[in-house]
Motif scaffolding. Structure first.
Motif, mmCIF file in Angstrom:
data_model
loop_
_atom_site.group_PDB
_atom_site.id
_atom_site.type_symbol
_atom_site.label_atom_id
_atom_site.label_comp_id
_atom_site.label_asym_id
_atom_site.label_seq_id
_atom_site.Cartn_x
_atom_site.Cartn_y
_atom_site.Cartn_z
ATOM 1 N N HIS A 1 7.578 -3.452 6.434
ATOM 2 C CA HIS A 1 7.785 -2.214 5.693
ATOM 3 C C HIS A 1 6.913 -1.097 6.287
ATOM 4 C CE1 HIS A 1 4.687 -4.647 3.714
ATOM 5 N NE2 HIS A 1 4.107 -3.529 3.351
ATOM 6 N N GLN B 1 7.161 4.627 -1.323
ATOM 7 C CA GLN B 1 8.610 4.532 -1.128
ATOM 8 C C GLN B 1 9.108 3.083 -1.107
ATOM 9 O OE1 GLN B 1 9.424 6.781 2.455
ATOM 10 N NE2 GLN B 1 9.114 8.740 1.448
ATOM 11 N N ASP B 2 8.340 2.170 -1.646
ATOM 12 C CA ASP B 2 8.800 0.780 -1.757
ATOM 13 C C ASP B 2 7.966 0.094 -2.838
ATOM 14 O OD1 ASP B 2 6.330 0.135 -0.554
ATOM 15 O OD2 ASP B 2 7.212 0.108 1.442
ATOM 16 N N VAL B 3 8.074 -1.224 -2.939
ATOM 17 C CA VAL B 3 7.410 -1.948 -4.032
ATOM 18 C C VAL B 3 6.085 -2.567 -3.612
ATOM 19 C CG1 VAL B 3 9.633 -2.488 -5.081
ATOM 20 C CG2 VAL B 3 8.616 -4.118 -3.466
ATOM 21 N N TRP B 4 5.667 -2.393 -2.359
ATOM 22 C CA TRP B 4 4.546 -3.153 -1.828
ATOM 23 C C TRP B 4 3.210 -2.440 -1.982
ATOM 24 C CZ3 TRP B 4 6.013 -7.916 -0.858
ATOM 25 C CH2 TRP B 4 7.350 -8.149 -0.508
ATOM 26 N N GLN C 1 1.451 1.997 -3.294
ATOM 27 C CA GLN C 1 2.864 1.921 -2.955
ATOM 28 C C GLN C 1 3.319 3.248 -2.360
ATOM 29 O OE1 GLN C 1 4.912 0.805 -6.552
ATOM 30 N NE2 GLN C 1 3.816 -1.130 -6.736
ATOM 31 N N GLY D 1 4.757 -7.705 -4.867
ATOM 32 C CA GLY D 1 6.038 -7.531 -4.193
ATOM 33 C C GLY D 1 7.020 -8.659 -4.419
#
Length: 246
Positions: free
Chosen positions: A2, A158-161, A156, A115
């Protein structure tokens, strides 16, 4: 990989190696899946990609995930990003990485702190703020003497991580060679540690996922509360209107 993992790798190379380094870098979990740390390594580095399967960016395929085919104290830097969560016994992977490092060698780890469940071929672990210190404790029980230079968790984007980042030097005697820290360059981080201090910087009790969920619940409750007030006002207004009409 990612996007934030790639950014974190770039930050590590810039902080600890610089643009002109010609060191030997071994990457564990090097298959190019949406990018590879090879892309952001110093141009002069001798880069060796290691993985468990044949693929783009893989120079060496392992037959045993806990036995790296390199001589002891032969490598300058080992990096691993989004990989150790898939290692069933990541503590063995950790000490094997230390084994191949030169005494002043560096180990950079980027692993998820949260995540989605993602099996490649298994997904076993998430790393919390004390993980780096725990790995040092494990290595010392194996007769090694590493130091955790720094660790922290990134937000985080722009994603879930949320990523857990940690940097180690193989032997404490060479701690002085690395005065710079990534933690000083990032805009935001949580639960950071640096060598020489027991303090946890930017301490946060709850992970970002839990905080986001709590905020959403609070907003929903507030919306429901406002709706109840509006309905109550409309009901009273309707009652008053009916009374006036009669």
């Amino acid at each position: 990989m990612h996007p934030t993992a790639m950014q974190n790798g770039q930050l590590f190379f810039d902080t600890y190696l610089g643009k002109n380094s010609n060191c030997v870098v071994v990457e564990i979990g090097a298959q190019n899946v949406n990018g590879s740390l090879r892309e952001v390594a110093p141009p002069g580095a001798r880069y060796i990609g290691v993985d468990f399967v044949v693929g783009k960016g893989v120079d060496v395929v392992l037959t045993d995930p806990y036995c790296l085919p390199f001589e002891s104290e032969s490598v300058d830097v080992v990096v691993s990003s989004s990989c150790l969560e898939h290692s069933e016994m990541f503590w063995l992977s950790f000490t094997e990485c230390l084994r191949i490092l030169k005494p002043d060698g560096l180990l950079f780890i980027n692993v998820p702190s949260n995540g989605a469940f993602h099996r490649y071929p298994v997904d076993c672990w998430r790393f919390y703020p004390d993980a780096g210190s725990a790995l040092v404790t494990w290595a010392k029980r194996q007769g090694m003497n590493p130091v955790l230079l720094e660790s922290f968790i990134t937000p985080q984007h722009q994603d879930v991580w949320n990523d857990f980042l940690a940097v180690f030097v193989k032997d404490e005697r060479f701690l002085h060679q690395y005065p710079n820290r990534m933690i000083k360059a990032v805009e935001k981080f949580e639960n950071g540690k640096v060598s020489g201090s027991d303090q946890i910087y930017s301490f946060t009790q709850f992970p970002e996922d839990i905080r986001r969920l709590n905020d959403a619940v609070q907003r929903l409750a507030a919306m429901e509360g406002r709706e109840a007030v509006v309905n109550d006002v409309l009901e009273k207004l309707l009652t008053f209107t009916k009374g006036q009409a009669s």
